[in-house]
Design an enzyme around this catalytic site. Structure first.
Site, PDB file in Angstrom:
ATOM      1  N   ASP A 415     -64.214 -20.521  -8.285  1.00  0.00           N
ATOM      2  CA  ASP A 415     -65.183 -19.824  -7.439  1.00  0.00           C
ATOM      3  C   ASP A 415     -64.967 -18.309  -7.526  1.00  0.00           C
ATOM      4  O   ASP A 415     -63.913 -17.827  -7.945  1.00  0.00           O
ATOM      5  CB  ASP A 415     -65.010 -20.304  -5.996  1.00  0.00           C
ATOM      6  N   GLU A 418     -67.130 -12.151  -8.690  1.00  0.00           N
ATOM      7  CA  GLU A 418     -68.278 -11.254  -8.861  1.00  0.00           C
ATOM      8  C   GLU A 418     -68.041  -9.860  -8.265  1.00  0.00           C
ATOM      9  O   GLU A 418     -68.475  -8.863  -8.836  1.00  0.00           O
ATOM     10  CB  GLU A 418     -69.534 -11.849  -8.193  1.00  0.00           C
ATOM     11  N   ASP A 481     -74.518 -20.328  -3.717  1.00  0.00           N
ATOM     12  CA  ASP A 481     -74.718 -20.627  -2.296  1.00  0.00           C
ATOM     13  C   ASP A 481     -76.190 -20.518  -1.908  1.00  0.00           C
ATOM     14  O   ASP A 481     -76.706 -19.428  -1.649  1.00  0.00           O
ATOM     15  CB  ASP A 481     -73.892 -19.666  -1.444  1.00  0.00           C
TER      16      ASP A 481
END
Length: 746
Positions: A415, A418, A481
Site C-alpha cells: 500500500d 504516493e 480507495d
C-alpha cells in the site's frame, strides 16, 4: 501545463523559443540530429545571438521513433531514468535529401521538412498518423525564470486519446489536462495513484514521454487539435510508437518498458480481507473462514490489513500480541485449510516503530538537506520514509519481510508510496522531482523481487496501489480507495480501463467499495464486477465484507460468481498468458479489441475480459443495464440467450445475473472444477463454441497452472457438429460442444 493565452498570445511573463528553420542535419548510425535556429538564417550576421533548438531522431526498437528536443545541454545528469529494453539489432533507414530528412523503423517513418519552416510527420507506411508543426515545439521561460520544453502532436478529426495511467474521470482524455504526478487522492478526483506518461491514440499510434518526473499533458485542452506534453528543464525525450492496432502499440510499448510477470494460479481465486479499521483477532478470522466454508463459498486467500500490527507502530512488521498471540500457529492453521495469506505493508516507518531508530542510525531513511531524517505526522505519527535508492536499505527492509515469509506469509499488499516529498536528499543523489513518481517503482520492485527469490518466479504476487511506467512488471494492482456507491463503481471501472490502456496486464478493486458500507444492492452488483476481473478481493474500510453481513442473497450471489470465475480458469489463464507474453491486458477497453468499430470509442461502462468475453457490470439498483455489442451473434455465457449486433441492448438483470457474453465464433474452455483456481485446467475441460461459423477451425491453447506444457486443441465446426483434437500437451479428458442453454452450469 498551459503556456498560452488563447491561440495568439502567451501568458503574462512567458517567453517561447521555437525552431524557425532547419540549418543543418547530421546523420549517425541509428538516426540523425536536426539543428534548427529560432529564425531564418539569410547571412552570417543572423547566426549571432541566435538560439538553436537541437532535435535528435533515433529508434530504440523496431516500430518506435525517439525524439529528443534540447536547448542548453550543459546541465548535470538527472537520475533516475526509466529502465528501457532497447534493441539495436534491427535495420533502420536514414534518407536525407535537400527537402526532407527521414528515419524509417519497421513501418514507421519520421519525416522532417528541411525547408519552409518546422514540420515533422510521423507516417505508418504512406498514412500520416500525427505531426509536429510550426508552433508545436517550444523552449519556454516563465515569469519566475523556470524553463520548460514542450512538443505538440496533431489530433485528427475524430481521433480519441486513452491511457495516461489510472484515471477516474472521463475515459476519453480529449479536452483534459492531465498531470503525471502520483497522489493519494481516492477515486473521485483528477488525481491518481498510478500515473503513466503514455497515451494510446485511436489513430493507430502511442506516445511515451520518457520522464519519471512531473509531465503535463494538454490533450486538446490548450490547442484543441493537438496533444501537448511538457516537462521542466532544458530537454524533452519522447517516443512515437507504431500500431497500426492498439494491441500492436501495447506490444511495442510493453516490450520497451516491461511486460507483466506471471502470477500464481491461486491468486485468481477469491481474496477475503479483515477490512481496514474493523476490530479483529484470530477468533474473528477463524469465524470468517468457517463462515465461508459452511456456506460453500470457495476462498483462496485471506488478507490481514493494517491492524495486524499495533497502532502507531506502522510499520514494524510485528504482530500485535494482544490480538495475535500465536501468529506462527495461526498462519499454520490457515495453511492447513488450504489458504494463502497476505499481509498489509507500506514503506513508511512510524517514529514509534523500533525500525525508526534502527533505520536512522544506519542511514536507511530519506533525509532533509541538513542531514536530519525527513518526517511528518500524516498517516503515522512522526513517520519517515525508507530510502530505496540505498541498496543496503533495500536489503534491510526486505530482510524484515523475509522474517514474515519464513513465518508463513505468502504475499504482501504494498500500500501507499504516493506522497513522496520533493525537498529531500536521496542516498544515491537522485533528483527529488524525478523520484516522486519513481519511488513507487523501486518500492514494489524490492518487494516483488524478494517474493520471486523466496517463492520462485511465477509464485510472486503483490496487491499494489501506487505505480508508474514499468510498474506493470510487478503485479497485481488495485484501484485504490473508492466510495461504496454505484457512482464509485463506475469510477473504478474507468480507472481500470485507463490503466489497461497504459500497459498494465492485471487489475483489481475493492468489491463493495472501500469507504463506507455499501447497501446490499451495491454490494451484490459489485460482486459480479469483482469476480469478472482478473483478481477479486472483498475489502472495505470500517465494516466487514463477508456476504452474510448484508443478506442471504449476497451469499448466493457470491457463490454463483465465484464458481463461474473458477470454472473459467482455463480461459482466464490463457488471457493471463497473453498479458505476460505480449503485454495485452486481461481487462481490455472495447476500443482495444474493436478499434475499427466507431461505436466503441467512448465505451467506459463495459469491457472485454480477454479477447472473447464481454462484461457489462450492472450499475443500478433496479438491475437495468444498457450496453453495446459489435457485429455478429453474441451469446450469454450463463443463459445461452443470443444478441445480434451491432446493436445497443437494454436488459434487466437479477442480482445473480450480469451481461457476460461470448464473442461470435469464440471457443471458451470451461474447467471441470469450480471450487478452486489452481487445478489442472486441461483435465476434463469442455470446449464450448459460441455461434460458430460453418467450417470454422482454430487452435485453442490452455496453459498449465505451474510450469507444465498445458494443452493445445484443434477445434472445428462442420455440418453442425463441433469436434476437438488434442494436438499437444496432456489432458485427462475433454469434450467439445456448441454452447447453448443445455450446457450452461456444467
Amino acid at each position: 501545463m498551459k503556456f498560452t493565452d488563447g491561440y495568439w498570445q502567451l501568458r503574462p511573463g512567458v517567453s517561447v523559443l521555437r525552431p524557425g528553420t532547419v540549418e543543418s542535419v547530421e546523420p549517425d548510425e541509428r538516426g540523425f540530429t536536426v539543428f534548427a535556429p529560432s529564425g531564418q538564417i539569410t547571412g552570417r550576421g543572423d547566426t549571432l545571438n541566435r538560439p538553436v533548438v537541437t532535435v535528435r531522431f533515433f529508434s530504440p526498437a523496431a516500430g518506435i521513433v525517439g525524439v529528443t528536443i534540447g536547448h542548453h545541454s550543459g546541465g548535470l545528469p538527472r537520475e533516475p531514468h526509466f529502465g528501457l529494453t532497447t534493441d539495436d539489432g534491427f535495420p533502420v533507414a536514414v534518407d536525407i535529401t535537400g527537402i526532407t530528412a527521414s528515419l524509417t523503423t519497421g513501418e514507421l517513418t519520421a519525416r522532417v521538412a528541411l525547408v519552409d519552416g518546422w514540420r515533422v510527420e510521423f507516417l505508418h507506411g504512406d498514412r500520416l498518423v500525427t505531426a509536429s508543426t510550426a508552433r508545436s515545439v517550444g523552449i519556454v521561460t516563465d515569469g519566475e525564470g523556470r524553463r520548460y520544453v514542450h512538443d505538440r502532436l496533431a489530433l485528427g478529426v475524430g481521433e480519441t486519446v486513452y491511457g495516461l495511467g489510472e484515471r477516474f474521470g472521463p475515459f476519453v482524455k480529449n479536452g483534459q489536462t492531465v498531470d503525471i504526478w502520483n497522489a493519494d487522492g481516492g477515486t473521485a478526483s483528477e488525481q491518481a495513484y498510478k500515473n503513466v506518461p503514455f497515451y494510446l491514440s485511436s489513430a493507430g499510434y502511442g506516445v511515451f514521454v520518457d520522464h519519471p518526473e512531473h509531465v503535463s499533458f494538454e490533450v486538446g485542452s490548450e490547442v484543441v487539435a493537438q496533444t501537448q506534453f511538457s516537462v521542466e528543464g532544458q530537454s524533452l525525450t519522447y517516443y512515437v510508437i507504431d500500431g497500426p492496432t492498439p494491441k500492436d502499440v501495447l506490444r511495442r510499448y510493453t516490450a520497451l518498458t516491461g511486460r507483466p510477470a506471471k502470477v500464481p494460479a491461486w491468486s485468481y481465486g477469491l481474496w477475503l480481507s479483515t477490512s481496514f479499521t474493523t476490530s479483529y483477532e484470530e477468533k474473528t478470522v477463524t469465524e470468517f473462514v468457517d463462515g465461508m466454508a459452511e456456506r460453500d463459498l470457495p476462498l483462496s486467500v485471506f488478507h490481514f490489513d493494517c491492524f495486524w500490527m499495533r497502532q502507531f507502530h506502522w510499520v514494524d512488521f510485528v504482530w500485535d500480541p494482544a490480538m495475535f498471540p500465536d501468529p506462527e500457529g495461526m498462519l499454520r492453521r490457515l495453511h492447513e485449510r488450504d489458504l494463502k495469506v497476505c499481509v498489509w505493508i507500506n514503506p513508511y516507518i512510524a517514529q514509534r516503530s523500533y525500525l525508526f531508530e534502527e533505520g536512522r542510525q544506519a542511514g536507511y531513511l530519506v533525509r532533509n538537506p541538513d542531514g536530519s531524517v525527513w518526517q511528518w505526522d500524516k498517516w503515522q505519527a512522526g513517520m519517515a520514509l525508507v530510502d530505496f535508492t540505498n541498496p543496503d536499505a533495500v536489503r534491510w527492509f526486505t530482510g524484515k519481510l523475509k522474517v514474515l515469509l519464513d513465518m508463513g506469509v505468502d504475499c504482501f499488499k504494498t500500500d501507499f508510496g504516493e506522497r513522496i516529498p520533493t525537498d529531500v536528499v536521496w542516498h544515491d543523489g537522485s533528483d527529488p522531482q524525478r523520484m516522486h513518481n519513481y519511488y513507487s517503482y523501486l518500492y514494489n520492485k524490492a518487494v516483488f523481487e524478494l517474493l520471486e527469490t523466496e517463492r520462485g518466479k511465477g509464485e510472486a504476487v503483490l496487491f499494489a496501489r501506487s505505480a508508474t511506467t514499468g510498474g506493470q512488471k510487478f503485479p497485481v494492482h488495485w484501484g485504490g480507495d473508492c466510495e461504496s456507491t454505484f457512482v464509485a463503481m463506475a469510477e473504478s471501472l474507468r480507472g481500470g480501463l485507463s490503466l489497461a490502456a497504459s500497459g498494465f496486464g492485471y487489475w483489481s478493486h475493492d468489491i463493495g467499495g472501500f469507504e463506507g458500507t455499501p447497501d446490499p444492492a451495491v454490494f451484490k452488483r459489485w460482486i459480479a464486477f469483482g469476480l469478472l476481473s482478473s483478481h477479486s478481493r472483498l475489502h472495505g474500510s470500517g465494516s466487514y465484507r463477508v456476504p452474510w453481513a448484508y443478506d442471504e442473497e449476497a451469499v448466493e450471489v457470491l457463490r454463483h460468481f465465484t464458481r463461474l470465475k473458477l470454472s473459467l480458469m482455463p480461459y482466464l489463464a490463457a488471457a493471463a498468458q497473453e498479458a505476460h507474453r505480449d503485454g495485452i491486458p486481461m481487462i481490455r477497453p472495447m476500443v482495444v479489441e474493436f478499434p475499427d468499430d466507431p461505436a466503441t470509442a467512448q465505451l467506459d461502462r463495459q469491457y472485454m475480459l480477454g479477447s472473447d468475453v464481454l462484461v457489462a457490470p450492472v450499475l443500478s439498483a433496479d438491475g437495468q443495464v444498457t450496453y453495446y455489442v459489435p457485429a455478429g451473434t453474441w451469446t450469454h455465457l450463463v443463459t445461452g440467450a443470443q444478441v445480434t449486433g451491432p446493436a445497443w441492448v437494454t436488459e434487466k438483470h437479477e442480482f445473480d445475473s450480469v451481461p457476460v457474453l461470448a464473442r461470435p465464433g469464440a471457443v471458451i474452455p470451461f474447467g471441470a472444477r469450480s471450487d478452486r483456481p489452481d487445478y489442472e485446467w486441461a483435465d476434463g475441460v469442455q470446449l464450448r463454441l459460441y455461434a460458430p461459423a460453418p467450417g470454422q477451425r482454430q487452435r485453442v491453447r490452455i496453459p498449465a497452472p505451474g510450469d507444465g506444457p498445458g494443452a493445445e486443441f484443434d477445434v472445428s465446426f462442420r455440418d453442425g457438429v463441433a469436434t476437438a483434437e488434442l494436438v499437444a500437451g496432456t489432458s485427462s479428458g475433454y469434450d467439445c460442444v456448441v454452447a447453448g442453454a443445455e450446457v450452461v452450469g456444467r
